[in-house]
Scaffold this active site. Structure first.
Site, PDB file in Angstrom:
ATOM      1  CG  ASP A  51      -2.469   0.589   0.922  1.00 54.83           C
ATOM      2  OD1 ASP A  51      -3.256  -0.079   0.568  1.00 54.83           O
ATOM      3  OD2 ASP A  51      -2.047   2.260   1.022  1.00 54.83           O
ATOM      4  CG  ASP A  79       3.019   5.363  -5.753  1.00 49.07           C
ATOM      5  OD1 ASP A  79       2.455   4.422  -7.028  1.00 49.07           O
ATOM      6  OD2 ASP A  79       3.456   6.746  -5.843  1.00 49.07           O
ATOM      7  CB  VAL A  80       0.324   0.208  -8.139  1.00 47.12           C
ATOM      8  CG1 VAL A  80       0.382  -0.787  -7.846  1.00 47.12           C
ATOM      9  CG2 VAL A  80      -0.371   1.117  -8.641  1.00 47.12           C
ATOM     10  CG  ASN A 106      -7.930  -3.265  -3.761  1.00 43.59           C
ATOM     11  OD1 ASN A 106      -9.021  -3.851  -3.796  1.00 43.59           O
ATOM     12  ND2 ASN A 106      -7.728  -2.662  -2.868  1.00 43.59           N
ATOM     13  CE1 TYR A 172     -11.860   3.663  -9.140  1.00 40.17           C
ATOM     14  CE2 TYR A 172     -14.325   3.087 -10.183  1.00 40.17           C
ATOM     15  CZ  TYR A 172     -13.159   3.149  -9.772  1.00 40.17           C
ATOM     16  OH  TYR A 172     -13.066   2.225  -8.552  1.00 40.17           O
ATOM     17  CE  LYS A 176     -11.238   0.095 -10.714  1.00 36.42           C
ATOM     18  NZ  LYS A 176     -10.603  -0.631 -10.015  1.00 36.42           N
ATOM     19  CB  ALA A 205     -17.194  -2.850  -1.675  1.00 37.95           C
TER      20      ALA A 205
END
Length: 264
Positions: A51, A79-80, A106, A172, A176, A205
């Site tokens: 994370d 950090d992706v 994720n 977004y 996605k 969620a």
């Protein structure tokens, strides 16, 4: 009398991932990533959590280690959007466990902005974390799996917004939808060396961070669209990820599973 639709109960683990090693991004805190980490541990996996929020990551590591044992849980900030950090994360999995079996992508970044007013920086930031980050980690996973020759599983977190239009979510939704396309293409390529690549597409969620960044009105409107009239619990999405990571989905690849009633 309690309506089971509004009072779901977590399912106990059955050892579906016993002895396997998993890398999870954005796995700190109370959202889908944290719930997936817990679900994997309950199923017998070892997990390497990552994370960008270091304090929350360490707190999650400590809590899970206390419950499942320190040998089952490790954590590393990542950090992706930074290829060097992504490589370091996967190198650690290989060094400590001799490789890996499962990768859950994720990490994602949202936000609300009308397209007509959206700045380049807003668009680029959401795409870089959500789509490019998934690409970087998927690429690292496939390289590791190909080198090991023992197969593996990638599960990406997409969203129903990748299928359905929602005002203020152009960046977004585009990211996605890109994750969905990336999943399908990666699956076709990775099948040659025994790797499955699938995705989940949750709708809503509910967790504390989402409540902080989303107005009550928007949450109420989105909840009203759900078939059960409630948001999903993060562990309900995690259950679908556990299924895709397990041998129960041994012939599933290139699929995007909608964890909601909102598939087009």
């Amino acid at each position: 009398m309690t309506d089971d639709r509004t009072a779901p109960r977590p399912v106990p683990g059955h050892g579906l991932l016993h002895g396997r090693t998993a890398v999870l991004t954005a796995a700190a805190g109370a959202g889908i990533g944290g719930a997936t980490a817990r679900g994997f541990l309950q199923e017998g996996a070892r997990v390497l959590l990552s994370d960008t929020h270091v304090r929350r990551l360490r707190e999650t590591e400590a809590a899970l280690a206390e419950e499942f044992g320190p040998d089952a849980v490790r954590a590393q900030p990542c950090d992706v959007t930074d290829e060097t950090q992504v490589r370091a994360l996967f190198d650690r999995a290989a060094a400590e466990h001799g490789g890996l079996d499962i990768v859950v992508n994720n990490a994602g970044l949202g936000g609300t902005a009308a397209l007509v007013d959206m700045a380049d920086e807003q668009w680029e930031r959401v795409l870089d974390v959500t789509l490019n980050g998934t690409f970087r980690c998927t690429r690292a996973a496939l390289r590791a799996f190909r080198a090991s020759g023992r197969g593996g599983v990638v599960v990406n977190n997409s969203s129903v917004v990748g299928w359905r239009a929602q005002a203020g979510q152009a960046h977004y939704a585009a990211a996605k939808a890109g994750v969905m396309a990336l999943t399908r293409c990666a699956a076709v390529e990775a099948a040659a060396y025994g790797v499955r690549v699938n995705a989940v597409a949750p709708s809503l969620a509910l967790h504390p961070h989402l409540v902080k960044v989303t107005s009550a009105g928007v949450l109420a409107e989105l909840t009203a669209r759900e078939a059960y009239g409630r948001c999903a619990e993060p562990w309900e999405v995690a259950n679908a990820i556990v299924f895709l990571a397990s041998d129960y989905s041994s012939y599933l690849t290139g699929e995007v599973i909608s964890v909601s009633s909102r598939h087009p």
